[in-house]
Enzyme design. Structure first.
Site, PDB file in Angstrom:
ATOM      1  N   THR B  65       6.587  21.360  31.923  1.00  0.00           N
ATOM      2  CA  THR B  65       7.456  21.986  32.915  1.00  0.00           C
ATOM      3  C   THR B  65       8.253  20.957  33.721  1.00  0.00           C
ATOM      4  OG1 THR B  65       6.220  24.033  33.117  1.00  0.00           O
ATOM      5  CG2 THR B  65       7.331  23.274  35.088  1.00  0.00           C
ATOM      6  N   HIS B  74      13.587  20.062  48.173  1.00  0.00           N
ATOM      7  CA  HIS B  74      13.985  21.139  49.078  1.00  0.00           C
ATOM      8  C   HIS B  74      13.692  20.780  50.528  1.00  0.00           C
ATOM      9  CE1 HIS B  74      14.897  24.082  45.963  1.00  0.00           C
ATOM     10  NE2 HIS B  74      13.842  23.636  45.302  1.00  0.00           N
ATOM     11  N   SER B 363       8.517  26.538  42.103  1.00  0.00           N
ATOM     12  CA  SER B 363       9.345  25.997  43.177  1.00  0.00           C
ATOM     13  C   SER B 363       8.742  26.364  44.534  1.00  0.00           C
ATOM     14  CB  SER B 363      10.758  26.565  43.069  1.00  0.00           C
ATOM     15  OG  SER B 363      11.549  26.068  44.098  1.00  0.00           O
TER      16      SER B 363
END
Lengths: 420, 538
Positions: B65, B74, B363
């Site tokens: 992944t 972020h 995420s």
């Protein structure tokens, strides 16, 4: 550690057929200080991997192999003692013709040239550039990469192959693979007509019974680790795949021959104006780009279908670079424009002071046609017109001069008798 | 459920048949999974004198992944306050400047912008602004459409307002993962590649042995960072407390020609299942568009689709001007290991005494990874006395990784100096990304074993020609440095060999193999067709 800047008369970037011809022509016209910079370890460019024959029909009336064709020019370059830096990559080029290059022999090199000829050739369009959905396994190659791996390195990618795109290298590789015992399942072409030359369809596909699927495309690649197969579908008149008529073709390798793109990254660095149609530079009849003293020729200017034309064009670029260094070049005030059914014409500007050979491509296949050069300069009958086969026409200076008042020459193709 | 049962049966049977007798050794701690989370945890554990192992099923770290992550650090205003996602994202984001400098990984703090394209969306921006404040995201600003366009001139006229968060950034997810793994290994962690966990022996609610395709491992503590298979790994220890449902995301990478189109990462307002489709200026100067979000049951499905392609270009073009499919150079897909809980699943297993689950790390998992590693370290310390793991600092621990010398990032003076030191810096192998042979050799010495391994470490083949020119040259260097034949080199391990045969091999084997019919045909017709036409089109 800063390298000192060398001053040179002419630097030719690229030692393939275009660069070799340009360097020889400039030398012949009295420029003694010529330097060829070639990124590979050998001169000759992509010709080195083109071991099939058929090169030189127009120039030498012989069917040479790629390496044989290249060797004729390499020998002359050696004889003329033109300096060549191989294994050297140009990493920078400015409008002021300052070149930065890196190579094992010379280390980091800075050169200021009186004139530069761009002869970097082109690269192949990739899977992503045409967006084929599906898995991302090993076994997807472009035709030129396969040609290198087989002909120069001595390896085969797999034993069952599907070729997407009927460009000339794809067709030639279909035959090459077949001769190596690889099963070529077919060539798939999205257009309703082949992308390559007719003689290649005949000699590379038909002679070996390899099917050509016109108006078809690959809509999916399957295989987690290595390619296992492709899904092929017919396309409608707008080139949209008709998915409910798709079929699966097992294969371990996919070869893409879906077009070539002139490699103009250095040209962009030097602010050379580029055409969105050819992806090459705008040039005048002297092959000079929008930047003074920077010339372009061969496949970096526009993609040619035969190398003989590359040589002819590049020869002129070399001659004009020499003229530029010695006495400067006249301005070109007449614009050359593609008209009906014409995709592009090179060069883009002419002066009317000298004879010019124009290269152009049709935008669609046509039957018996007339090429008319406006305003009323000339008409040339064409037996058959195909986008894959470049048309060349030479106009004399006095004919071109007639367009001085209108300031524009337009090339148009009409199918005879249909008015289309 | 039936599928699950069958999978277990198949696994159990194959285990009986292929179970290896070899032992890979005894360790204090075993980390399962070599993605960004597993490698970050392994590196944090290396600060103590525990004997730690990490197993990864693929040929190299980051190949799962993590490889296909969007690479966004972020700022932290997306996550609901009070969740692990919110806490660890805000914390992780602030760790990136130091972490990336220790590991010499490229990192750009370019800020993130969330745009609104209607008054209704503008109202929602205020909610995210408030949420960001609660999550202690520093420096957030509310900006009008015009203020945004003066900062980002290519934002479309549809954008009416936005939030700018300066702490957001971009990083290369695979470079980070590979660097974390390399540094963990340098600090004593044993890394086993192509090593897939196939089962566990559990006694008295304790894992006594972990079986892999390469042999068994005994460890006092097992940390499950198995990404898409974290639930399966937990199941092996009798823990059924969560399930993973992958969510696929397609990404579309554009030519560097478009560098500078936007400076910050541009987000739309989130959808119920994802942060939406973004325009990302990657750390390497490309623009990346994506990811889509599509739930799937297939944990191995990394295919891209025509629908994804259309969706991405239509969404991104609403936010940013000047994007065109003609600039596409690469497309790929990744699978988010989303769990059935709304949050990360991090903590000691309630079923197995010596198992810590680190699952459902979707995420903002990349951003949170360094903070997750710190959290797991604290959990390990809490459990240490029960497990007989004394807490002793590793005095030799060195958090820095030897720097990577990137030719493309050097000035001309630095290039000349590098060449003087090592002439292989003068051999540019990948012309699109300007990668030299020196960097490729260095990557192989750092552990690259495959074409993709070299690619992810050095960027060979990542440019506009996508390896058309350099594939053969990189393979030759791999072959030379590793002492393996060209035909053994794989794209990414397993069955992904690139060249299957040597020239003439299919002709000589024609008597009984598949090649027989074809080569007979070509041999008979081949002799008469040598009057070919040639072309220079290459």
């Amino acid at each position: 550690m800063t390298a000192s800047v060398q001053e040179r008369d002419l630097v030719v970037i690229g030692g393939g057929p275009a660069g070799l011809a340009a360097a020889l022509a400039a030398k012949e016209d009295g420029i003694d200080d010529v330097l060829i910079i070639e990124r590979s370890d050998e001169l000759g460019g992509i010709l080195n991997q083109c071991i099939h024959n058929g090169f030189g029909i127009h120039l030498f009336e012989k069917e040479l192999t790629g390496p044989e064709y290249a060797e004729r020019f390499i020998k002359d370059v050696m004889k003329e003692q033109i300096e060549c830096l191989t294994g050297t990559v140009v990493t920078g080029l400015s409008r002021e013709r300052e070149i930065t290059a890196v190579g094992q022999e010379s280390g980091l090199l800075k050169i200021k040239a009186k004139a530069v000829v761009l002869a970097m050739g082109c690269r192949e369009r990739t899977r992503s550039a045409i967006h084929i959905p599906g898995d991302r396994p090993a076994g997807v190659f472009t035709a030129g990469t396969i040609q290198q791996l087989i002909n120069l390195d001595g390896y085969l990618p797999g034993k069952t192959v599907v070729i997407l795109g009927s460009g000339d290298i794809g067709l030639i590789m279909a035959r090459r693979l077949t001769l190596e015992g690889v099963k070529v399942q077919g060539v798939v072409e999205i257009m309703s007509y082949p992308g390559g030359l007719n003689r290649n369809i005949a000699q590379c596909l038909n002679d070996f019974g390899i099917p050509l699927y016109l108006s078809h495309t690959v809509v999916e690649i399957r295989g987690k680790e290595r390619v296992e197969g492709v899904v092929v579908a017919p396309v409608d008149s707008r080139r949209v795949p008709i998915l409910d008529r798709s079929f699966y073709v097992p294969c371990d390798t996919i070869v893409l021959s879906v077009g070539l793109i002139p490699e103009n990254e250095l040209s962009r660095m030097a602010d050379v104006r580029l055409s969105s149609t050819t992806s090459g530079a705008y040039v005048d009849e002297n092959l000079q780009t929008s930047v003074d003293g920077i010339f372009a020729c061969g496949n970096v200017l526009h993609v040619h279908d035969v190398v003989d034309f590359v040589t002819r064009e590049s020869w002129r670029a070399g001659k004009n670079a020499a003229r530029f260094i010695k006495s400067g070049l006249p301005q070109c005030g007449i614009a050359v424009k593609p008209g009906k059914n014409v995709r592009y014409v090179v060069p883009h500007m002419v002066s009317g002071e000298q004879d010019v050979e124009f290269f152009l491509r049709a935008s669609r296949p046509m039957g018996r046609s007339v090429l008319s050069i406006q305003p009323g300069l000339r008409e040339v009958r064409q037996r058959i017109v195909k986008p894959s086969e470049m048309i060349s026409v030479t106009l004399s200076a006095d004919v071109i001069a007639k367009a001085k008042s209108s300031g524009e020459i337009r090339f148009e193709l009409d199918e005879r008798g249909t008015g289309q | 459920m039936l599928v699950h049962f069958l999978e277990c049966v198949v696994k159990a049977v194959s285990e009986l048949v292929t179970r290896p007798k070899d032992s890979l050794g005894q360790f204090d701690i075993l980390v399962i999974g070599g993605g960004v989370v597993g490698t970050a945890i392994a590196r944090s554990l290396a600060r103590y004198r525990w004997k730690t192992a990490l197993v990864e099923r693929f040929a190299e770290l980051s190949f799962g992944t993590s490889k296909a992550n969007s690479g966004i650090v972020h700022a932290g205003f997306h996550s609901t306050p009070g969740t692990l996602k919110a806490e660890l994202c805000s914390k992780g984001c602030l760790m990136f400047p130091d972490l990336t400098s220790e590991l010499d990984v490229e990192y750009k703090q370019n800020g993130v912008i969330m745009v609104a394209m209607s008054d209704e969306e503008t109202d929602k921006l205020h909610m995210y602004l408030k949420q960001g404040e609660e999550n202690r995201v520093p420096g957030m600003q509310f900006l009008s459409g015009d203020e945004l366009r003066s900062r980002e001139p290519n934002l479309s006229d549809r954008v009416v307002a936005g939030i700018f968060a300066p702490t957001g950034g971009v990083v290369s997810p695979f470079e980070l993962t590979l660097a974390l793994g390399e540094n963990a290994a340098a600090n004593g962690v044993s890394v086993f590649l192509e090593t897939e966990v196939t089962g566990m022996e559990v006694r008295d609610r304790s894992i006594v042995q972990v079986n892999t395709n390469k042999g068994s491992i005994v460890a006092r503590l097992v940390i499950n960072a198995a990404g898409l298979y974290a639930d399966k790994v937990a199941n092996m220890a009798g823990d059924y407390s969560f399930t993973i449902r992958p969510r696929k995301g397609e990404e579309y990478l554009l030519d560097k020609r478009l560098e500078g189109t936007v400076h910050s990462t541009i987000f739309p307002l989130p959808t119920p299942v994802s942060k939406g489709i973004l325009v990302i200026p990657t750390v390497h100067g490309n623009l990346m568009l994506g990811p889509t979000a599509e739930d799937t049951d297939d944990r191995e499905d990394l295919s891209t689709t025509f629908e994804g392609f259309q969706q991405i270009f239509s969404m991104c073009s609403k936010m940013v001007n000047g994007l065109s499919p003609s600039d596409l150079i690469a497309t790929f897909a990744g699978l988010r290991p989303a769990s059935n809980r709304d949050d990360f699943v991090i903590g000691p297993s309630e079923q197995a005494r010596n198992l810590i689950n680190v699952g459902g790390i979707e995420s903002p998992g990349l951003t949170a990874a360094p903070a997750i590693a710190e959290m797991v370290l604290e959990i390990v310390k809490d459990m240490s006395s029960d497990l007989g793991l004394p807490i002793e600092e590793n005095e030799d621990y060195d958090p820095t990784r030897p720097g990577v010398r990137r030719f493309r990032c050097m000035t001309d003076e630095q290039r000349a100096a590098a060449i003087a030191e090592d002439p292989l810096f003068a051999r540019i192998v990948c012309r699109c990304e300007q990668v030299t042979e020196a960097e490729i050799v260095d990557a192989i010495r750092r552990g690259a074993r495959t074409l993709d391994g070299v690619k992810l470490r050095t960027r060979t083949g990542m440019g506009r020609c996508q390896g058309g020119f350099c594939t053969s040259r990189v393979m030759k260097i791999l072959s030379r440095e590793l002492g393996i034949p060209m035909t053994s080199i794989t794209k990414r391990g397993g069955e992904s060999r690139i060249l299957l045969y040597e020239i003439k091999e299919l002709l000589s084997a024609s008597s009984d193999s598949v090649g027989a019919v074809d080569s007979d045909r070509t041999l008979s017709s081949g002799a008469s067709v040598d009057t070919s036409g040639g072309d220079s089109k290459a």
